[in-house]
Design an enzyme around this catalytic site. Sequence first.
Site, mmCIF file in Angstrom:
data_model
loop_
_atom_site.group_PDB
_atom_site.id
_atom_site.type_symbol
_atom_site.label_atom_id
_atom_site.label_comp_id
_atom_site.label_asym_id
_atom_site.label_seq_id
_atom_site.Cartn_x
_atom_site.Cartn_y
_atom_site.Cartn_z
ATOM 1 N N ASP A 134 17.981 37.091 65.743
ATOM 2 C CA ASP A 134 16.746 36.651 66.369
ATOM 3 C C ASP A 134 16.724 36.739 67.903
ATOM 4 N N CYS A 191 -3.366 47.528 49.502
ATOM 5 C CA CYS A 191 -3.577 46.070 49.581
ATOM 6 C C CYS A 191 -3.892 45.654 51.023
ATOM 7 N N CYS A 214 -1.619 34.901 67.043
ATOM 8 C CA CYS A 214 -0.910 34.470 65.836
ATOM 9 C C CYS A 214 -0.577 32.978 65.923
ATOM 10 N N CYS A 240 3.656 29.480 60.973
ATOM 11 C CA CYS A 240 2.549 29.718 60.040
ATOM 12 C C CYS A 240 3.074 30.624 58.934
ATOM 13 N N CYS A 243 0.230 34.526 55.928
ATOM 14 C CA CYS A 243 0.252 35.932 55.526
ATOM 15 C C CYS A 243 1.430 36.259 54.603
HETATM 16 C C1 B12 Z 1 8.835 37.729 68.895
HETATM 17 C C2 B12 Z 1 8.996 37.260 67.470
HETATM 18 C C3 B12 Z 1 7.917 36.606 66.887
HETATM 19 C C4 B12 Z 1 6.535 36.559 67.521
HETATM 20 C C5 B12 Z 1 5.862 37.935 67.281
HETATM 21 C C6 B12 Z 1 5.999 38.427 65.842
HETATM 22 C C7 B12 Z 1 5.742 39.911 65.605
HETATM 23 N N1 B12 Z 1 5.234 40.236 64.434
HETATM 24 O O1 B12 Z 1 6.014 40.737 66.449
HETATM 25 C C8 B12 Z 1 5.881 35.358 66.790
HETATM 26 C C9 B12 Z 1 6.163 34.078 67.561
HETATM 27 C C10 B12 Z 1 4.397 35.468 66.526
HETATM 28 C C11 B12 Z 1 6.720 35.339 65.496
HETATM 29 C C12 B12 Z 1 6.269 34.782 64.325
HETATM 30 C C13 B12 Z 1 6.989 34.788 63.145
HETATM 31 N N2 B12 Z 1 8.272 35.138 62.992
HETATM 32 CO CO1 B12 Z 1 9.307 35.964 64.393
HETATM 33 N N3 B12 Z 1 10.375 36.935 65.569
HETATM 34 C C14 B12 Z 1 10.203 37.491 66.772
HETATM 35 C C15 B12 Z 1 11.406 38.285 67.270
HETATM 36 C C16 B12 Z 1 12.210 37.430 68.257
HETATM 37 C C17 B12 Z 1 11.087 39.651 67.896
HETATM 38 C C18 B12 Z 1 10.040 40.462 67.116
HETATM 39 C C19 B12 Z 1 9.554 41.685 67.843
HETATM 40 O O2 B12 Z 1 10.253 42.298 68.591
HETATM 41 N N4 B12 Z 1 8.279 42.019 67.599
HETATM 42 C C20 B12 Z 1 7.670 43.212 68.161
HETATM 43 C C21 B12 Z 1 7.148 44.082 66.995
HETATM 44 C C22 B12 Z 1 6.410 45.282 67.602
HETATM 45 O O3 B12 Z 1 8.266 44.579 66.262
HETATM 46 P P1 B12 Z 1 8.932 43.974 64.927
HETATM 47 O O4 B12 Z 1 7.984 43.118 64.192
HETATM 48 O O5 B12 Z 1 10.281 43.417 65.265
HETATM 49 O O6 B12 Z 1 9.240 45.320 64.090
HETATM 50 C C23 B12 Z 1 8.340 45.931 63.197
HETATM 51 C C24 B12 Z 1 7.164 46.620 63.865
HETATM 52 O O7 B12 Z 1 7.552 47.043 65.128
HETATM 53 C C25 B12 Z 1 6.855 47.750 62.917
HETATM 54 N N5 B12 Z 1 6.638 49.039 63.546
HETATM 55 C C26 B12 Z 1 7.387 49.696 64.428
HETATM 56 N N6 B12 Z 1 6.822 50.874 64.720
HETATM 57 C C27 B12 Z 1 5.708 50.970 63.975
HETATM 58 C C28 B12 Z 1 4.762 51.972 63.892
HETATM 59 C C29 B12 Z 1 3.681 51.799 63.032
HETATM 60 C C30 B12 Z 1 2.691 52.865 62.953
HETATM 61 C C31 B12 Z 1 3.553 50.601 62.232
HETATM 62 C C32 B12 Z 1 2.431 50.433 61.298
HETATM 63 C C33 B12 Z 1 4.518 49.584 62.352
HETATM 64 C C34 B12 Z 1 5.568 49.793 63.228
HETATM 65 O O8 B12 Z 1 8.006 47.918 62.082
HETATM 66 C C35 B12 Z 1 9.054 47.091 62.533
HETATM 67 C C36 B12 Z 1 9.900 46.703 61.339
HETATM 68 O O9 B12 Z 1 9.147 45.912 60.408
HETATM 69 C C37 B12 Z 1 12.189 38.509 65.906
HETATM 70 C C38 B12 Z 1 13.701 38.542 66.035
HETATM 71 C C39 B12 Z 1 14.184 39.866 66.573
HETATM 72 N N7 B12 Z 1 15.037 39.818 67.575
HETATM 73 O O10 B12 Z 1 13.779 40.906 66.107
HETATM 74 C C40 B12 Z 1 11.702 37.327 65.015
HETATM 75 C C41 B12 Z 1 11.451 37.611 63.537
HETATM 76 C C42 B12 Z 1 10.668 38.896 63.431
HETATM 77 N N8 B12 Z 1 10.577 36.470 63.091
HETATM 78 C C43 B12 Z 1 10.779 36.108 61.916
HETATM 79 C C44 B12 Z 1 9.987 35.136 61.251
HETATM 80 C C45 B12 Z 1 10.560 34.522 59.978
HETATM 81 C C46 B12 Z 1 8.736 34.773 61.767
HETATM 82 C C47 B12 Z 1 7.648 33.929 61.061
HETATM 83 C C48 B12 Z 1 7.521 34.187 59.564
HETATM 84 C C49 B12 Z 1 7.955 32.431 61.312
HETATM 85 C C50 B12 Z 1 6.860 31.493 60.816
HETATM 86 N N9 B12 Z 1 6.847 31.151 59.545
HETATM 87 O O11 B12 Z 1 6.040 31.086 61.585
HETATM 88 C C51 B12 Z 1 6.384 34.360 61.829
HETATM 89 C C52 B12 Z 1 5.692 35.569 61.183
HETATM 90 C C53 B12 Z 1 4.493 36.041 61.933
HETATM 91 C C54 B12 Z 1 4.262 37.543 61.741
HETATM 92 N N10 B12 Z 1 3.210 37.929 61.012
HETATM 93 O O12 B12 Z 1 5.036 38.341 62.249
HETATM 94 C C55 B12 Z 1 11.897 36.883 61.230
HETATM 95 C C56 B12 Z 1 11.294 37.914 60.250
HETATM 96 C C57 B12 Z 1 11.976 37.995 58.896
HETATM 97 C C58 B12 Z 1 11.293 39.007 58.018
HETATM 98 N N11 B12 Z 1 11.509 38.878 56.715
HETATM 99 O O13 B12 Z 1 10.611 39.918 58.462
HETATM 100 C C59 B12 Z 1 12.635 37.511 62.490
HETATM 101 C C60 B12 Z 1 13.272 38.871 62.233
HETATM 102 C C61 B12 Z 1 13.700 36.491 62.903
HETATM 103 C C62 B12 Z 1 14.948 36.562 62.023
HETATM 104 N N12 B12 Z 1 16.052 36.965 62.588
HETATM 105 O O14 B12 Z 1 14.915 36.295 60.842
HETATM 106 N N13 B12 Z 1 7.888 35.933 65.672
HETATM 107 S S1 SF4 Z 2 2.197 42.599 53.237
HETATM 108 FE FE1 SF4 Z 2 0.000 42.294 53.124
HETATM 109 S S2 SF4 Z 2 -0.815 44.288 52.528
HETATM 110 FE FE2 SF4 Z 2 1.379 44.333 52.075
HETATM 111 S S3 SF4 Z 2 1.494 43.718 49.922
HETATM 112 FE FE3 SF4 Z 2 1.752 41.851 51.162
HETATM 113 S S4 SF4 Z 2 -0.315 40.994 51.327
HETATM 114 FE FE4 SF4 Z 2 -0.540 43.111 50.630
HETATM 115 S S1 SF4 Z 3 -1.404 34.464 58.854
HETATM 116 FE FE1 SF4 Z 3 0.400 35.554 59.692
HETATM 117 S S2 SF4 Z 3 -0.416 36.791 61.371
HETATM 118 FE FE2 SF4 Z 3 -1.985 35.281 60.834
HETATM 119 S S3 SF4 Z 3 -1.663 33.559 62.200
HETATM 120 FE FE3 SF4 Z 3 -0.458 33.117 60.360
HETATM 121 S S4 SF4 Z 3 1.589 33.991 60.754
HETATM 122 FE FE4 SF4 Z 3 0.194 34.849 62.286
#
Ligand code: B12
Ligand code: SF4
Ligand code: SF4
Length: 378
Positions: A134, A191, A214, A240, A243
């Site tokens: 993380d 979906c 978020c 939260c 989702c």
């Molecule tokens: C910053 C952060 C947050 C932020 C931003 C989340 C986000 N989605 O970016 C906030 C505070 C909102 C957050 C919330 C949550 N988080 Co958080 N968070 C992080 C953290 C520290 C960095 C994430 C990051 O760099 N995000 C930037 C985005 C751009 O990248 P990413 O999501 O890491 O990677 C994906 C995308 O980039 C995507 N992607 C990349 N290129 C492309 C290109 C295209 C075209 C597409 C479609 C997608 C895509 O694919 C990547 C792999 O899935 C990580 C830990 C870590 N060091 O990685 C934990 C982490 C992602 N969080 C985690 C968790 C559990 C949560 C929550 C569920 C907690 C909660 N219940 O509230 C929520 C979920 C919200 C959500 N929908 O994401 C877990 C996820 C576990 C999992 N199974 O995925 C992590 C990995 C922590 C851990 N070590 O377990 N989090």
């Molecule tokens: S992540 Fe969203 S779009 Fe993908 S299967 Fe789950 S609910 Fe459906």
């Molecule tokens: S449903 Fe998922 S993306 Fe929307 S506010 Fe909650 S954690 Fe963030």
Amino acid sequence: MKIEELQKDIQAYAKTIGIDKIGFTTADIFTEMKERLRRQQELQYQSGFEKGSIEERTEPQRLLPESKSIISIAVAYPSRMEKTPRGTKGDRRGIFARASWGIDYHVALRERLDKLGEYIKKRVPDAVIKSMVDTGELSDRAVAERAGVGFSGKNTSIITKEYGSFVYLGEMLTNIPFIPDSPIEDGCGDCTICLDACPTGAIVQGGQLNAQRCIAFLTQTKDFLPEEFRTKIGNRLYGCDTCQQVCPWNRGKDSHFHKELEPEPELVKPRLKPMLHLSNREFKEKFGHMSGSWRGKKPIQRNVILALGHYKEVTAVEDLIAIMKNDPRPVIRGSAAWSLGKIGTDVAKEALSHALEKEDDEQVQYEMENALFAMTAN
Ligand code: B12
Ligand code: SF4
Ligand code: SF4
């Protein structure tokens, strides 16, 4: 020693120390991720909790120059509690997201990675390793995706076939050239359930999140919560899960494999009113071992106040008035004013008018005026 053999032994050993899934990938640059991070930065969609520069986040060798591969680990956590306490009128409760159930997952995963590291070093004495969970620079999800641990859902979570998305992720960089696993197939198809269910429209498009919208992020901020989100956070005190809860891949997924990750019902669904009066010390003693406490007492108490307003909890009026008048923190006084406006009793109205006369802080004055205005308009 053959790499294949070592890899198999590592997989078997990982199971014995409470790692539920493991995958291997190369230490190659995460090229697609680099683009994605740039775009997120340009759009100001990031949360600010991400660590390191885009280069450090996507080029493993900047973190460990000898890196040849990355081991990704996943640890599954529960999605349901055995005895869920129910809030009632007069005795409302808040909720901590599942990622805050049990002991802080950073500790739980770190322990496992340390054990795994010791095991590898015994087998390969000149192994060089660097682990993170993380708070490291790498995107734990991007690593897990490439290592075949799960696919990247439209809700942005990594979804495993076995445990759904209710898994914590961590990884270990190593100088051992492990044989990479293949990514698994995308499982979202057409979906869009999570996009439709998100209360704030934070999922801009499949796989892209505007973290600033978020709720998981918003529950962790320390300032005033922007008004448009105040009714949307409901009784969430930290994080939260919406989702993930709606995702078909999580249906029936409820992993109770690790005692330390079991929720304490009274802590993860605590009574709201007593939380208004916790001292810093009491907060630390009660909630300090949970990941949801990392930002301290203030954001949680702000959310408690907003939740009481959300419920229009009349029995909290006296407490909220006292806080609005006496708390030294403007965010807390102003949030109490907002909730009193929502509850809207005559006593609340009178207290708001009196407090406004004595209030020095401009933002709190603004909150009080708005609350009074909303009450008159209703
Ligand atoms: C910053 C952060 C947050 C932020 C931003 C989340 C986000 N989605 O970016 C906030 C505070 C909102 C957050 C919330 C949550 N988080 Co958080 N968070 C992080 C953290 C520290 C960095 C994430 C990051 O760099 N995000 C930037 C985005 C751009 O990248 P990413 O999501 O890491 O990677 C994906 C995308 O980039 C995507 N992607 C990349 N290129 C492309 C290109 C295209 C075209 C597409 C479609 C997608 C895509 O694919 C990547 C792999 O899935 C990580 C830990 C870590 N060091 O990685 C934990 C982490 C992602 N969080 C985690 C968790 C559990 C949560 C929550 C569920 C907690 C909660 N219940 O509230 C929520 C979920 C919200 C959500 N929908 O994401 C877990 C996820 C576990 C999992 N199974 O995925 C992590 C990995 C922590 C851990 N070590 O377990 N989090
Ligand atoms: S992540 Fe969203 S779009 Fe993908 S299967 Fe789950 S609910 Fe459906
Ligand atoms: S449903 Fe998922 S993306 Fe929307 S506010 Fe909650 S954690 Fe963030």
